[in-house]
Design an enzyme around this catalytic site. Structure first.
Site, short mmCIF file in Angstrom:
data_model
loop_
_atom_site.label_atom_id
_atom_site.label_comp_id
_atom_site.label_asym_id
_atom_site.label_seq_id
_atom_site.Cartn_x
_atom_site.Cartn_y
_atom_site.Cartn_z
CE LYS B 27 -3.87 -0.42 2.13
NZ LYS B 27 -4.77 -0.67 3.25
NE ARG B 97 -7.14 2.76 4.37
CZ ARG B 97 -7.49 4.01 4.09
NH1 ARG B 97 -6.58 4.96 4.07
NH2 ARG B 97 -8.75 4.30 3.84
N GLY B 106 -8.46 -7.89 4.92
CA GLY B 106 -9.23 -8.20 6.12
C GLY B 106 -8.39 -8.64 7.29
CG MET B 108 -2.86 -6.27 8.11
SD MET B 108 -1.97 -7.10 9.43
CE MET B 108 -1.09 -5.72 10.10
NE ARG B 341 -6.15 -4.37 -2.72
CZ ARG B 341 -6.57 -4.58 -1.49
NH1 ARG B 341 -5.71 -4.58 -0.50
NH2 ARG B 341 -7.84 -4.80 -1.25
CG HIS B 456 -5.21 -47.04 -2.19
ND1 HIS B 456 -6.57 -47.11 -2.33
CD2 HIS B 456 -4.67 -47.73 -3.22
CE1 HIS B 456 -6.85 -47.85 -3.39
NE2 HIS B 456 -5.71 -48.24 -3.95
CB SER B 764 11.14 -42.51 -13.33
OG SER B 764 9.99 -41.77 -13.01
CB CYS B 831 6.69 -41.13 -12.04
SG CYS B 831 7.56 -42.39 -11.12
CE1 TYR B 851 8.85 -38.80 -17.00
CE2 TYR B 851 10.86 -38.97 -18.29
CZ TYR B 851 9.93 -39.54 -17.43
OH TYR B 851 10.10 -40.81 -16.98
#
Lengths: 884, 884
Positions: B27, B97, B106, B108, B341, B456, B764, B831, B851
């Site tokens: 701010k 502020r 919300g 502060m 902002r 699982h 992998s 993976c 990858y």
């Protein structure tokens, strides 16, 4: 010229020498060395181990250049002996023996009298004037060749021989005359043809090639493979083949053969030791067919030969600077040395010989220390089975804690306590758990059907010095029915059983054992070890009794006190359980307050016992469910005792159940979730230290936080410890020195050791868990497949027994490097089971740890291994220096 | 001069600028930037975040040099406004502020109208000619100050206000007149004194100091801490304090206040969007006390102001190159911008805005790709709960698989299949296991009481794209009684339940959900991501259906096919079980022969679906006991089915039981002990490939050996695969290209990756297991203490959700380096579940993998994260380049 495949020796010369064991094998190198130094050995030649390896790598073919060298060597031997292969007048006969780098007794096959055939036998008879001897030699050769080279079963020939003796009504082979032997030779040849489909080879060259290849093949026979596996000898060393002119100990009463040691290999006493037979070949001595005479009788029978033998062998001992195990043959009053090698010996003998040789200025102290395998020390500390006993081995498990134990079978800890009042008991269980401790303490030995070398039973038994065979899967234990079954036989409560924790054998009945005796030389020897080693040796001990034992064995502090073992005692467990069952922190603190005085006294006892030495105390480590009942019935029992409803207890047990407790809520995770636990333990440690300090006793408690994987965990727990320590010291009005450190046992802890070292004053490597997590092997479950892995050579050894230096060792190395980088003076130790394994101890030395910690009974082993590590380091440095 | 702690702004100038977010907060930096660029903002000053941090590090004291700067700034502000603090004529009023680096809406507290006191209120009245306004402002100020600074509960003041309105018989605050307000002020002050023991401070300087400190303190209030934790914002950033001259939107109908966005933050449409109130202060808009009007009405009410506002805000949007979220006040027809902002927006809006701004040439494609958090894409792929619904949240579990699901509760897989025929079902279980698959497939959502983010249930649900809340420990599931309990309430089979797998909420009853819509812009956006990323993105998929989904989502191959999932299908499981129960290899082979055709067809389907792309197939991984009955009853059932005695089945289950199955007989250990298993799978894979090759379809199977910790394991299994592959290709008379590689998921595998790479054509990384073993955390058990760890900040995040880059990441790095060293062209992928986590994907990019592979629904997320990784890399390089 190409590669040299065949090395000749004889007549005071040799192509090779005693250092060429890799290439010529131990026997070949020994023969070369002896020949060079003027010892009378029959001439011959050695085919190198490289030929054996080529043989296996090339579908059993031989190197291109080999044949020429081989043939030439035969010619040279004929020249040296002035005899001809296959001569009908004076034939050259040879022995063919294997010889690998490491001595593998009984593993490889030997062939004697090679070169005999239907004509040469006559030549031998004519030349020696001893027809019977010649035919007996031929008879023996066919038998040996048929068996060893062609694989014909021994009893095929023995039946023929026995039948002949029976038909003649005689008992001994020597009672057979030449005609008998000729007939036997005919029958042997017929049997040979029947079994192989071929005539017995008459060409000595063919015989020699057959024998040579048989030696190569025997390198891979089952016994040899098994022996190498047992002794961790690689398969790719190969064996040499020694072809040597035969000399004959069976040429009459002026001939003979024998074996001996320059000192007694059982006791180590300095006395000429051995036995011999007159008119016999070497195999008669080895095979035990005739009972040999003690060697001192030779002095009377053939004083000249005896003196020559003593002179040569003591020269050999001085030359090799070690006890010699030698074989000799006397051919018509001429002495021939057939072999010499460093003699195998018992641990007791090894120590006596080594210390005496130092006194005799024969070897240095360092050399003496290298003469004993650290592992052998175990023989000196535990009862062993009398070798004269005939054993009925009913099963084999893991040799989990050394020594022999005899007792009547019991199946629960309570029974053990009860029955132990009346005599020795052996605790038999599927597996043990912490609440079996009281039974384990009174049992002479422990036998379990499940669990590995680092299972609960194994770890605790080793700590107590109690023999244990673990993971003996062949036995099926039924604790409820109080019996176990093995191979169809049932053993009930009260039946006598013997176990050998050094071999893993389980033996039927009561077997005689021999108590260990520790000699004065042992103390001297261990002092030498202590003087040279850099690595400290501590013990893992939880109670003053074990700490005392550890001090006796030379421990310099305690590297691991497992505080949880203190919670299982009968009067404490209920408070521990109340703590776990508590609904909130307040209730938990109430139960902990009751445990506090016990813990304080525990630590006081331990710190007092070890005064002056560091004592590393680990905060609570195992998952809490280990303290709760395992069955609904036990929950009811506990309920009756502590008044908490059984349903609640059972529900808590259930709630705390984990799929993988090893990776669960344990270690510092407990202290982080229940800081009051760490608070109580820290307070008990510091209060104990303060009280002792006030008595003027020096104490150094080292508080160790287990299972740390990130510095934040250690920070959290250290903050708790420091806060409590400050408060407690203020309360007592005294300052004590203490340290806070951590276990490195989680792989993540190892790779982030630099961060952790910023908070930790010491690291202790918990290589049991590091091995579990590093490999992903549960030590309670992996026994099954690790066996298969070792068999398939996927692993060299069980990584729970010997630290896996290539993998887990790398994690240790990474942690050491990072730890030292972040904190120069960090103290580094190991407190896993590997702390007592010689190879692992040596690794710890090399990697730069400050100390190892192991169970009290392994402290001397670790001390010696630590000394050897220094010596090996020096030698390697010297070697590298030379290489430059 | 010392450090600068206070930054002034106003009148077209500013000490700071828009880039100083770290120091001034978002701010403060915004106000400075706006002021500099000529936007009309009320002047003021910003106290830096460093002061806040100093405040916390020094027992709530302020830096030595601070006071002088602070006092001087007040003077300067007075000068700029030509007003005096506490003046009875024209008093300076200010707002106070908070403002941290990251917007924390919300979180502060804000104070307005500071500077009013009993005298200044009269001055304000006189100057503005609006007595009622002045007293209303004073009334508001006391209320706010009392509440925010002194912590007096809001209802204390509200009761006074309500009582007044009641006594006057009016409804709205605006119906109260000046006298009413004066009376209220008196009562407020009395209440203030009663609650705090002090008079309401009359000195504006004291007021200002109190407000300033209240802002600092609010940095550590629970809401703020919670928000930061949720958003992974560090605690040590601190907040700035913005003191700014008040302007008044409540000075009559020519005044007003409002908020707005330069584009619609819900849809992304390019339209001026916002709302305002006339004759009101900003808090009225935010608090929702009065209903604001849409901003386009302002055009009619005050066209001049409206045009000025549009001009300024569109300038601001161009300046910041992003949607602006702004606040403004109109004081007697004068427009003041209070804040601007970058606006928060929905995923859909973010994509639309980003793509449009590229078209408008406002931002580059790269910049556009950075405008969406990859995680947000999930909103586009799954149903979400309608935000208008009122929710009765009954419990909270782990957000295991995103999306909302509504259904009737069922408690077994079989029930799920049955009931799903009639309507949507929600499968509720303590935990799921592989034989629940058929139930999981038909359920709309899955709710489990136990298990973590990689349990699982979680893994399978994510794979299927089915919403799942896992590890919801508050619910007690009783599968037998077909019910679950939570907070005393019981839910039976058939009761409606809603879950939100994106938040972990479990909600009572049937809740309205909104189906996702995928816009055209999304496709464009993802194409840009694909064009820039280097990292390949594959999917984890076991069956053709999932593979198809994966392709739709842009996957370039399959990174993990778990073959075990194929064995649980009803027609196959019995053969699998026969295989496990087999007494010997021959029997085992018989059972495997029956499984072979199934597997071959499985692989054919998968390979065909993915033609041209690589398909990585992992050989059997889970421990065998997972396939056997868990109870005696199930054993009996199986016995009836396959004819093997129940006792034998049960005994085998028992025999295979493991203490720590995660570290047990699984992965390649299975294939090594039962080579016939690997043989069957290898044959099925290669046969499938051969058959497709004959049809002319291009296939690239990559056979992956799991759980390799040493090269010897891989060697063993590779030999089996290669032998079978050669045989199979010969049989089919066709050659196919295939690869053999391994998972790196065991820490020992990572540290010996150089050796392993000599045998492996690809690695992998199985970061699930690597995390489990590296930390020593069982993913099924660790949920409990990981929560505590995260709360205690011992961990930044659950390492099963986001890869622990410091620790586990180091193991990955070590393996990558060693692997590449040993095999230059080694293919590297991941993976584990982390393959779909944006931060982890970026790590994979940086560390040099080829990858990532993740569940199909996370493929787009990974694609975007991979693109962002490239952009971030470029930016970092540029920054570093500049730094030089």
């Amino acid at each position: 010229m190409g590669k040299k495949y065949v090395y000749f020796f004889g007549k005071g010369k040799a192509d090779g020498n005693g250092k060429m064991k890799d290439l010529l094998g131990g026997k070949g190198a020994g023969l070369a060395e002896m020949s060079r130094s003027g010892v009378p050995v029959p001439p011959g030649f050695t085919i190198t181990t490289e030929v054996c390896n080529y043989f296996y790598e090339n579908k059993k073919k031989l190197p291109k250049d080999f044949k020429a060298q081989f043939d030439q060597s035969i010619k040279k031997l004929e020249g040296a002996m002035k005899k001809k292969f296959g001569s009908t007048e004076d034939p050259l006969l040879v022995s063919v023996r294997s010889g690998a780098k490491f001595s593998m007794p009984g593993m490889m096959d030997t062939i004697l009298n090679l070169g005999l055939n239907d004509k040469a036998v006559e030549g031998l008879a004519a030349k020696t004037g001893n027809t019977r001897f010649a035919w007996d030699a031929y008879r023996r050769f066919i038998q040996m060749y048929g068996n060893v080279v062609m694989g014909i079963e021994k009893n095929v020939f023995e039946h023929i021989l026995e039948a002949k003796k029976e038909s003649k009504g005689v008992k001994n082979d020597t009672d057979l005359d030449t005609d008998d032997l000729k007939q036997i030779v005919d029958k042997y040849k017929a049997a040979y043809k029947e079994k192989t489909g071929e005539d017995f080879p008459q060409d000595p060259y063919v015989q020699l090639c057959g024998a040579r290849d048989a030696v190569f093949k025997s390198w891979m026979n089952d016994r040899a493979i098994h022996y190498r596996k047992m002794n961790k000898i690689p398969d790719d060393l190969g064996t040499g083949v020694n072809v040597q002119a035969m000399v004959f100990g069976n040429m009459g009463s002026d001939s003979g053969t024998g074996v001996g040691f320059t000192r007694n290999p059982s006791t180590g006493d300095k006395m000429f030791y051995g036995e011999y037979l007159t008119n016999a070949q070497g195999e008669d001595v080895v095979a035990g067919v005739r009972t040999p005479k003690p060697i001192n009788e030779l002095e009377k029978e053939m004083p000249g030969v005896y003196n020559q033998l003593r002179g040569i062998t003591s020269r050999l001992e001085k030359h090799y600077k070690d006890v010699q195990d030698f074989e000799f043959t006397i051919e018509k009053n001429n002495l021939y040395m057939l072999q010499t090698r460093n003699g195998k010996r018992t641990a007791q003998a090894a120590i006596k010989i080594a210390t005496q040789m130092v006194k005799e200025n024969l070897i240095s102290k360092e050399e003496a220390l290298m003469r004993l395998q650290p592992e052998q020390i175990d023989q000196l500390l535990h009862p062993v089975i009398d070798t004269n006993e005939k054993l009925n081995v009913i099963a084999k498990g893991l040799p989990a804690s050394p020594g022999a134990a005899v007792g009547q079978a019991v199946f629960t800890a309570d029974e053990a306590v009860e029955k132990a009042k009346n005599g020795p008991v052996l605790l038999v269980r599927t597996e043990t758990c912490p609440d079996d401790i009281h039974g384990m303490e009174v049992a002479k030995g422990i036998l379990t059907a499940r669990g590995g070398m680092t299972s609960h039973a194994a770890v605790v038994a080793r700590g107590m010095g109690t023999p244990c065979v673990a993971g003996c899967e062949a036995i099926k234990v039924n604790e409820t029915a109080k019996k176990f079954e093995v191979k169809g036989k049932t053993y009930n409560e009260g039946d006598w059983v013997t176990i050998d924790g050094s071999t893993g054998n389980v033996i039927d009945g009561k077997v005689k054992t021999i108590e260990p005796e520790i000699s004065g030389e042992f103390g001297v020897f261990m002092k030498w070890a202590d003087a040279i080693r850099r690595l400290g040796v501590r013990a893992n001990a939880d109670i003053p009794r074990d700490a005392k034992k550890a001090l006796e064995f030379g421990a310099q502090g305690i590297g691991l006190c497992r505080t949880e073992h203190m919670f299982f005692a009968e009067e404490r467990l209920p408070f521990m359980q109340q703590m776990i069952l508590a609904e909130n922190e307040q209730e938990r603190r109430k139960a902990l307050d009751k445990l506090f005085p016990f813990q304080k006294e525990d630590f006081k006892g331990l710190l007092k016992e070890m005064k002056g030495y560091g004592v590393t105390i680990r905060t609570l480590d195992p998952p809490l469910h280990e303290f709760l009942p395992k069955t609904r019935e036990e929950a009811q029992e506990l309920s009756n005792k502590i008044g908490i409803p059984a349903d609640k207890i059972w529900a808590k047990s259930h709630e705390l159940h984990e799929f993988n407790p090893m990776l669960g809520h344990r270690g510092c995770r407990l202290g982080i979730t229940y800081p009051e636990l760490t608070e109580m333990q820290a307070k008990a440690i510091i209060a104990a230290a303060c009280e002792l300090a006030k008595e003027g006793i020096k104490v150094i408690p080292e508080i160790m936080i287990p299972l740390v994987g990130s510095v934040a965990e250690l920070k959290d727990q250290k903050a708790v410890v420091v806060k409590i320590a400050d408060e407690t010291m203020k309360e007592y009005g005294v300052k004590v020195k203490y340290m806070v450190g951590t276990m490195i046992e989680v792989p993540r802890g190892a790779v982030t050791a630099d961060e952790i070292a910023r908070e930790a004053e010491f690291f202790s490597f918990g290589t049991n868990d590091l091995t579990q997590m590093g490999f992903g092997f549960s030590r309670d479950d992996a026994g099954k497949f690790i066996k298969i892995y070792v068999d398939k050579k996927i692993m060299k050894a069980d990584p729970f027994q010997t630290l896996d230096q290539d993998g887990i060792g790398q994690l240790v190395k990474i942690a050491v490097e990072k730890g030292k980088k972040a904190r120069k003076d960090i103290k580094l130790g190991i407190c896993g089971e590997h702390g007592g394994d010689p190879d692992s101890v040596k690794f710890c030395h090399r990697v730069g740890l400050n100390y190892v910690s192991c169970s009290p009974f392994r402290v001397p082993i670790a001390r010696l291994a630590a000394a050897q590590a220094v010596i090996e380091g020096k030698r390697a440095k010297k070697k590298n220096g030379k290489a430059k």
